[in-house]
Design a protein around this motif. Structure first.
Motif, short mmCIF file in Angstrom:
data_model
loop_
_atom_site.label_atom_id
_atom_site.label_comp_id
_atom_site.label_asym_id
_atom_site.label_seq_id
_atom_site.Cartn_x
_atom_site.Cartn_y
_atom_site.Cartn_z
N ALA A 12 43.42 40.12 36.32
CA ALA A 12 42.10 40.64 35.99
C ALA A 12 41.55 40.07 34.69
N ILE A 14 42.58 43.47 43.57
CA ILE A 14 43.21 44.31 42.54
C ILE A 14 43.09 45.79 42.86
N LEU A 30 41.78 38.64 42.45
CA LEU A 30 42.36 38.16 41.19
C LEU A 30 42.46 36.64 41.14
N PHE A 83 48.56 42.68 37.64
CA PHE A 83 47.21 43.22 37.52
C PHE A 83 46.55 42.71 36.24
#
Length: 934
Positions: A432, A291, A351, A428
């Motif tokens: 995450a 990430i 991730l 993202f």
């Protein structure tokens, strides 16, 4: 502004000591400096809104027109707020990011604070040369910060890569800076009023400045250094690569936009490379599982977005560019801070391994989601406001500075880049924080544990990101003074709602397309894997560096064979073929007067004969003596030309050098080795004669080329009027060109220290063995049969006389023959005589002090004497005179430059002591050890 800038560097200097005292809590103390700067900048908001910049002028070298100017306008105010505000929060973040007792913190704290100061100086500088200095300082400091952990090869490689790429652009920028300064002015505000005249030279300057900006802001083909720099600690990435350093290139483009907007190539280069970078960065971001790398490529993409807007160069584009600079600094720094917290709390940034962090870290998830939404351009965040304004400016450009086709292609490129931005923003957040299904690689929630204090920075910045979206009108009013410097129609105000406009439709298209692209991320990833990578800039860089290293090795092997005659021959040949041939062609018509008196002719003949005998001699000592005679002959020529001070110095230097030669010859064979006469010897003779003729021709041509009265003729009058002395040579050294002397003695001290260190490393084993054998009685002081009673008696008689003479030369040198240099040489010769009479034991008794201590004391005395006038309202190295009448001495005149001369005196003594101990006593110890061992 000057005080705030200075405070950063003072804090940086104090940071290592502060860290030793407070450990990681020192970050909180250091954060007060950028925080104070942020508050001061906020206090200037009213002046900036009214269009009244804050200006400070510091005169540096008035006679050369060199000044240090600072200027705070709209552009500088915005970047200054970002640099100081995010910098303060980054320092607070560091206080809990690093572990207690980290041994590298003392260096990191100082460099990070110094970088903040350099970045602030870059933004505030109103002088192109000062801006360049701060520009390069940010490069050097970023190199140190990226390579924070030198043990890891990834850090070293990334730091060197960033340094080389940005330095390359910086050197090109320096050439452009000089061109602008010489054709217009070095003061930026003056250049904005009176730009350099249009032409090839100005176009070249514009493109060179662009090259510096593009490398700093990681635009194609220089984009690859930024993802590599992610090897740095997360606070470095959040500050340097989101809020500050990468913005330096964008700042430079925006700063020069009003000057070079219409220069050939300016807009096409910026728009084309910006669009390419934006799309490529977004494309590469979607392929990352780390990430942090995802955000790095996203940063590259967003920098391309800003470059496009900066290149369009209209009022609307300028307003949108400033809004985008603000929004990007806010949301990207939050996201990098988030990555640091996730990495610290889970131990991974992959991730595919993260799962369900939204449940274990809800506050962090909300802050990061808000920032990611702003990056994607979702309302009601400031990122949406900036992106809609940017699309409006791009649509208008089709009817303005860009052609219709180029304008609409720009719009298409921005929409495509924005679509990719939405997709990797969603990737993202999903990677995450979202809880994945059981079919994923991480079916259970990822354990998370991180200090809550790390949330301070991301929460504050994410709230600012949210609030800024509702302050479109105030932001427009703040940015308007910059927008008015650009051409074009008045732009629409920044706002969340402008009605049903084409820009709104394009925003919705980018958002829906990006979300759809994220929804089909699996098939799209397979498509990306099948698309061939035509050109990889990083691979090109690596191949170029390998080829360059190989080329350097080959050239070094060819040219650095270890042969001193070859090196000298190459140097001499170049001198003969280039300046020598030019000087020889200019000889016809030159006037030559060989001598003024027969005495000069006789001395000159004596020097020539001595030189010939020195190369004809077979004995080394004999040749050295003849070389010394050439030096004494030169001293006599100085005296015949009316320069007794130079003659005295030459005699002293020659005497000292002659004795040292003799000391070194003790370790060399007595006679030169006989060699047969070959063609190489005749070649050397011819080369030596040719270099002599070339130098002679250069001297004759240079003497005949003078067309103005030499400045040295004014020295006698200036030496007495301003330096208060009649010895022109000494006054020149300690007053007229004292800056040169200060630099020379500093180099001399550094060189002496280095030589002494090398000698110490070479002889320390011998020293220990010699001391052990002496304590055991195997080695005694200089044997009686090797000592001369006559020499020792003479030494006892003349030693103190020589010391008194050296002190006399020191104090009388300002008005008569002598000075600190001559006096120090006499003192050194006195020590040399003591050594010759009684060996190293006698030398140690005569001077029971470290040579390094004397050298350091001399440099300190000179530096303090140079700075002392500042305490009395004067300037550095300014001289003052004190005249008094004493009962016995009579009229006494003392000049403050005497203190500077005393420093020179001590340095020469320290150097002489260092040389005698290393070349004299050091060789003695080695010889005695060899004899005892035998």
């Amino acid at each position: 502004m000057t005080l705030l800038l200075l405070a950063h560097f003072v804090a940086a200097a104090a940071a290592p000591g502060l860290t030793k005292l407070l450990d990681r809590r020192s970050f909180l103390v250091l954060a007060l400096v950028p925080a104070a700067t942020f508050c001061w900048l906020l206090a200037q908001t009213a002046r900036i809104t009214d269009g009244h910049p804050v200006v400070e002028h510091v005169s540096w070298v008035p006679t050369l027109g060199m000044d240090f100017d600072l200027r705070l306008g709209t552009l500088q105010w915005l970047l200054g707020l970002l640099v100081s505000g995010v910098g303060a929060l980054a320092l607070v973040y560091c206080a809990w990011y690093f572990r207690r007792g980290d041994p590298s913190l003392w260096r990191f704290t100082g460099v990070f604070t110094a970088f903040a100061g350099a970045m602030l100086g870059l933004v505030l500088a109103d002088n192109l040369l000062a801006l360049y200095v701060f520009w390069e300082l940010t490069t050097v400091f970023s190199y140190t910060l990226i390579g924070h952990n030198p043990v890891r090869s990834a850090n070293r490689r990334a730091a060197m890569q960033a340094l080389l790429v940005t330095t390359f652009g910086g050197l090109a920028m320096l050439v452009g800076t000089v061109i602008i300064g010489q054709t217009s002015s070095y003061t930026i505000s003056e250049v904005l009023v009176s730009p350099p005249p249009a032409g090839t030279l100005t176009t070249t300057a514009a493109l060179l400045m662009l090259l510096g900006a593009l490398t700093k802001s990681a635009q194609i083909p220089f984009h690859f250094w930024l993802p590599g720099a992610m090897a740095a600690p997360t606070p470095v990435s959040a500050y340097l690569h989101a809020a500050s350093m990468v913005k330096a290139g964008i700042y430079l483009i925006l700063l020069l936009e009003p000057i070079f907007a219409d220069a050939p190539g300016w807009r096409p280069v910026l728009v084309v490379l910006g669009l390419w970078t934006m799309v490529l960065g977004g494309w590469r971001a979607l392929r990352q599982d780390d990430i942090k790398l995802l955000l790095a490529y996203g940063t590259v993409s967003q920098l391309g977005f800003m470059t496009v807007l900066s290149g369009i160069g209209t009022k609307s584009a300028g307003l949108a560019a400033l809004a985008l600079v603000l929004s990007h600094a806010l949301f990207k720094s939050v996201l990098f801070f988030t990555v640091g917290i996730i990495d610290k709390g889970t131990g991974t940034r992959d991730l595919t391994q993260l799962n369900g962090l939204a449940r274990s870290a809800p506050v962090l998830a909300v802050a990061a989601t808000l920032s990611a939404a702003s990056m994607a351009g979702l309302p009601p965040l400031v990122g949406f406001v900036a992106k809609e304004s940017a699309l409006t400016a791009a649509i208008e450009s089709a009817h303005g500075p860009l052609s219709t086709t180029a304008g609409w292609l720009t719009v298409v490129g921005l929409v495509a880049g924005s679509m990719l931005t939405v997709a990797y923003s969603a990737r993202f957040v999903w990677g995450a924080f979202v809880t994945k299904g059981a079919s994923r690689a991480a079916p259970s929630p990822t354990p998370f544990a991180a200090p809550r204090a790390l949330l301070i920075a991301p929460v504050l910045l994410s709230l600012t990101t949210l609030a800024s979206g509702f302050f479109g009108d105030p932001l427009t009013e703040l940015f308007q003074p910059y927008a008015t410097t650009l051409p074009g129609a008045e732009p629409e105000h920044l706002a969340l709602w402008h009605g049903l406009t084409p820009a709104l439709g394009l925003s919705l298209l980018a958002i829906t397309s990006g979300l759809a692209l994220f929804a089909v991320r699996g098939p799209f990833a397979e498509l990306q894997g099948r698309v061939p990578q035509v050109v990889d800039a990083e691979r090109v860089y690596q191949r170029f560096m390998r080829a360059l290293d190989r080329f350097a090795v080959e050239v070094t092997a060819l040219s650095q064979g270890g042969s001193l005659p070859t090196y000298l021959g190459t140097i001499f040949l170049v001198v003969i073929l280039l300046p020598g041939v030019v000087a020889a062609s200019a000889l016809p018509g030159s006037q030559v007067r060989l001598w003024d008196t027969s005495s000069q002719a006789a001395v000159g003949l004596f020097v020539i004969v001595s030189a010939i005998l020195s190369i004809r001699g077979r004995n080394r000592l004999q040749s050295v003596m003849f070389v010394g005679l050439t030096g004494y002959g030169l001293a006599l020529l100085f005296h015949l030309h009316g320069a007794p001070d130079l003659a005295l110095t030459q005699v002293l230097v020659e005497t000292f050098s002659l004795v040292l030669f003799v000391l070194v010859l003790r370790k060399l064979p007595q006679d030169f080795r006989r060699r047969p006469r070959t063609h190489r010897r005749y070649w050397k003779v011819a080369l030596s004669g040719a270099i002599g003729l070339a130098i002679s021709a250069l001297v004759v041509v240079a003497a005949n080329a003078r067309i103005h009265e030499p400045i040295s003729r004014a020295f006698p009058r200036e030496a007495y009027d301003f330096g208060h002395g009649r010895n022109v040579v000494n006054v020149t050294l300690v007053d007229i060109r004292a800056w040169d002397t200060l630099g020379e003695i500093s180099v001399l001290v550094a060189a002496a220290t280095g030589i002494a260190s090398l000698v110490f490393v070479r002889t320390q084993d011998v020293d220990r063995s010699w001391t052990r054998r002496r304590n055991q009685g195997q080695i005694t002081p200089l044997a009686r049969e090797r000592r001369s009673v006559i020499l020792e008696t003479a030494t006892r008689l003349v030693f103190h006389v020589m010391l008194a003479l050296s002190v006399y030369l020191l104090f009388s040198g300002h008005n008569q023959v002598g000075g600190g240099f001559s006096g120090g040489l006499v003192f050194g010769l006195a020590l040399l005589v003591r050594y010759l009479a009684g060996g190293r034991e006698e030398l140690d008794r005569a001077a029971p002090v470290s040579a390094g201590l004397v050298l350091g004391a001399g440099l300190v005395v000179s530096a303090v004497s140079a700075l002392a006038p500042l305490a009395f309202g004067g300037t550095v190295l300014q001289s003052a005179v004190l005249e008094v009448d004493l009962p016995i001495w009579g009229h006494v005149k003392i000049v403050s430059a005497l203190g500077f001369d005393i420093g020179v005196y001590l340095i020469v003594i320290g150097l002489a002591l260092d040389v005698v101990r290393s070349l004299g006593a050091g060789i003695d110890r080695q010889s005695e050890e060899e004899e005892a061992t035998a």
